[in-house]
Design an enzyme around this catalytic site. Structure first.
Site, PDB file in Angstrom:
ATOM      1  N   ASP A  30     -12.466 150.314  71.909  1.00 52.44           N
ATOM      2  CA  ASP A  30     -12.165 151.669  71.449  1.00 52.44           C
ATOM      3  C   ASP A  30     -11.409 151.600  70.126  1.00 52.44           C
ATOM      4  O   ASP A  30     -11.578 150.635  69.371  1.00 52.44           O
ATOM      5  CB  ASP A  30     -11.349 152.403  72.526  1.00 52.44           C
ATOM      6  N   HIS A  63      -7.207 157.821  70.899  1.00 52.11           N
ATOM      7  CA  HIS A  63      -8.282 157.828  71.886  1.00 52.11           C
ATOM      8  C   HIS A  63      -8.254 156.619  72.822  1.00 52.11           C
ATOM      9  O   HIS A  63      -8.313 156.754  74.047  1.00 52.11           O
ATOM     10  CB  HIS A  63      -9.633 157.915  71.174  1.00 52.11           C
ATOM     11  N   VAL A 101     -26.758 149.570  81.080  1.00 45.77           N
ATOM     12  CA  VAL A 101     -25.459 150.214  80.908  1.00 45.77           C
ATOM     13  C   VAL A 101     -25.340 151.378  81.891  1.00 45.77           C
ATOM     14  O   VAL A 101     -26.312 152.103  82.128  1.00 45.77           O
ATOM     15  CB  VAL A 101     -25.292 150.721  79.459  1.00 45.77           C
ATOM     16  N   ASP A 154      -7.603 140.512  63.511  1.00 46.44           N
ATOM     17  CA  ASP A 154      -6.335 139.908  63.907  1.00 46.44           C
ATOM     18  C   ASP A 154      -6.102 140.172  65.386  1.00 46.44           C
ATOM     19  O   ASP A 154      -6.931 140.792  66.059  1.00 46.44           O
ATOM     20  CB  ASP A 154      -5.169 140.431  63.058  1.00 46.44           C
ATOM     21  N   TYR A 187     -28.929 152.093  76.102  1.00 43.61           N
ATOM     22  CA  TYR A 187     -29.363 150.728  76.391  1.00 43.61           C
ATOM     23  C   TYR A 187     -29.629 150.530  77.884  1.00 43.61           C
ATOM     24  O   TYR A 187     -28.824 150.952  78.725  1.00 43.61           O
ATOM     25  CB  TYR A 187     -28.294 149.718  75.970  1.00 43.61           C
ATOM     26  N   ASP A 210      -3.758 141.971  66.839  1.00 35.71           N
ATOM     27  CA  ASP A 210      -2.996 143.190  67.133  1.00 35.71           C
ATOM     28  C   ASP A 210      -3.962 144.367  67.274  1.00 35.71           C
ATOM     29  O   ASP A 210      -4.382 144.964  66.282  1.00 35.71           O
ATOM     30  CB  ASP A 210      -1.989 143.470  66.023  1.00 35.71           C
ATOM     31  N   SER A 225     -15.688 160.908  77.617  1.00 36.59           N
ATOM     32  CA  SER A 225     -14.934 159.661  77.465  1.00 36.59           C
ATOM     33  C   SER A 225     -14.072 159.427  78.694  1.00 36.59           C
ATOM     34  O   SER A 225     -14.041 158.325  79.256  1.00 36.59           O
ATOM     35  CB  SER A 225     -14.032 159.726  76.231  1.00 36.59           C
TER      36      SER A 225
END
Length: 428
Positions: A62, A101, A205, A86, A202, A88, A253
């Site tokens: 996300d 989100h 899924v 990275d 797809y 983080d 979502s």
């Protein structure tokens, strides 16, 4: 050849588009937990007596996750940021795809609350699952992120994002996830139109639509043959960013996140199940509202119905085939190797018919056994009575012909009344 790809997070902001609480969650403890109506609807308290998702890792691909949020931080693993390359995965100011989100999705899945007895703040449906946070805008697809999630132990992968064009690399990544027992859950979208985003399109899924508090379809939920299940999508309260803020939003979502949490609960209790078999449990126990009549399942909006985690955890449900109702990616078999919705529904109906026949035969056999048992008791009683009668006459004892009342035997196989099907919310 260059082309333009549209990427969007799949939660609506039409309701408020902002945080509902800007102070620390502790100041709003009661209203925060009360506002999480989906927990009561999904029978969370009863669910947690059976499973809390312990031992299961859920990857959240996300816009990043707030690693310092008081209601979430203890359940976060070390993740990765594929935007900045990275370690983080925190959100960043100015992110066009809503920096709040990803934190919201993670908290709906595995928020653990805070305070005495974790009674304050946001609680996820699988509060003992671990979140693997992965920040991704999706501009180059989700293949790298999916493979990273699988390789770092995720059993469930939540992608509440969508992009407008499919990629071969993503298709292969979906197959890779299935091969390694990882279920990908995504949202159908929020335009109130046909599903037109990836990864929802797809094969392999699990695509989830959204419902309102009363179980009817949320008006913004996208629809199509890809939708297999639905879950709460309206006014969902979750954690936010920055600090310890909270948010409220509509959207599929959140429905996908709650379904990911339900999958984690099942995986925790039944660790040997494949992704398709986990979906099979959710599908076999899904429910439609009473107001909906004569739907051919899977329905393009509801799929097989809204999730019922408690029933999925406790139902006597055969594991079924490896892929369950999921359509099989071509790389894992022929293009028609997956079970279509109609075929799966037909299989369910055939299985139900076999079960009914079995129960009917069992009932007849049981009645025959009980009848034989009663016959033997009556025969033995008469024999003993005749014997006692002979003894009474020869000894000069008075012989009583009055028959004593015999307590009525209850048939242990008599069918008991059962709760009506199709209730929403499910009854405790």
């Amino acid at each position: 050849m260059a082309f333009t790809r549209t990427v969007r997070v799949l939660s609506a902001t039409a309701l408020t588009g902002s945080l509902i609480l800007t102070a620390t969650p502790g100041a709003f403890a009661d209203q925060t937990r009360d506002a999480q109506w989906h927990l009561e609807t999904l029978q969370a308290e009863s669910v947690w007596e059976i499973s809390k998702g312990k031992g299961v890792t859920v990857a959240v691909i996300d816009t990043g996750v707030n690693t310092q949020h008081v209601d979430l931080r203890d359940n976060l693993l070390k993740g990765y940021d594929f935007e900045d390359n990275d370690e983080d995965p925190s959100p960043e100011e100015g992110d066009l795809l809503s920096p709040t989100h990803g934190t919201g999705m993670a908290s709906l899945i595995a928020g653990h609350g805070h305070g005495s007895g974790a009674a304050d703040g946001v609680m996820g449906l699988a509060p003992e699952a671990k979140i693997l946070p992965i920040r991704s805008g999706g501009e180059m697809g989700f293949a790298e992120e999916i493979r990273y999630a699988v390789d770092h132990g995720a059993s469930v992968i939540n992608i509440s994002q969508g992009e407008s064009q499919g990629l071969d690399a993503d298709r292969e990544a979906v197959a890779y996830a299935l091969q390694h027992d990882a279920l990908i859950v995504t949202a159908s979208g929020n335009a109130g139109s046909e599903v037109d985003d990836y990864p929802a399109l797809y094969p392999g899924v699990l695509t989830v639509g959204g419902v309102n508090k009363n179980g009817t379809i949320w008006e913004g939920s996208n629809y199509g043959p890809e939708v297999l299940l639905s879950a709460p999508a309206a006014r969902l309260v979750s954690a936010s960013w920055p600090g310890n803020k909270l948010r409220i939003a509509d959207g599929t979502s959140g429905a996908a996140a709650l379904t990911s949490a339900a999958a984690a609960l099942i995986k925790s209790k039944y660790p040997d199940l494949t992704p398709g078999q986990i979906v099979n449990r959710l599908v076999k126990t899904a429910v439609l509202p009473d107001s909906i009549k004569d739907l051919s399942l899977p329905d393009e909006k509801y799929g097989y119905g809204a999730i019922r985690p408690l029933a999925a955890l406790t139902g006597d449900i055969p594991a079924g085939g490896e892929y369950g109702p999921l359509k099989v990616p071509e790389s894992l078999g022929s293009s028609d190797s997956g079970v279509s919705g109609k075929d799966y529904a037909a299989e369910n109906a055939k299985a139900d018919q076999k079960q009914m026949v079995f129960l009917a035969v069992l009932g007849l056999v049981s009645l025959a056994v009980i009848g034989l048992f009663v016959f033997l008791i009556v025969k033995l009683t008469r024999r003993n009575r005749n014997k006692n009668s002979d003894l009474g006459v020869s000894a000069g004892y008075p012989h009583h012909y009055g028959q004593q009342p015999v307590p009525q035997q209850q048939n242990p196989y008599q069918q008991q009344s059962t709760p009506p099907h199709g209730q929403w919310p499910p009854q405790q």
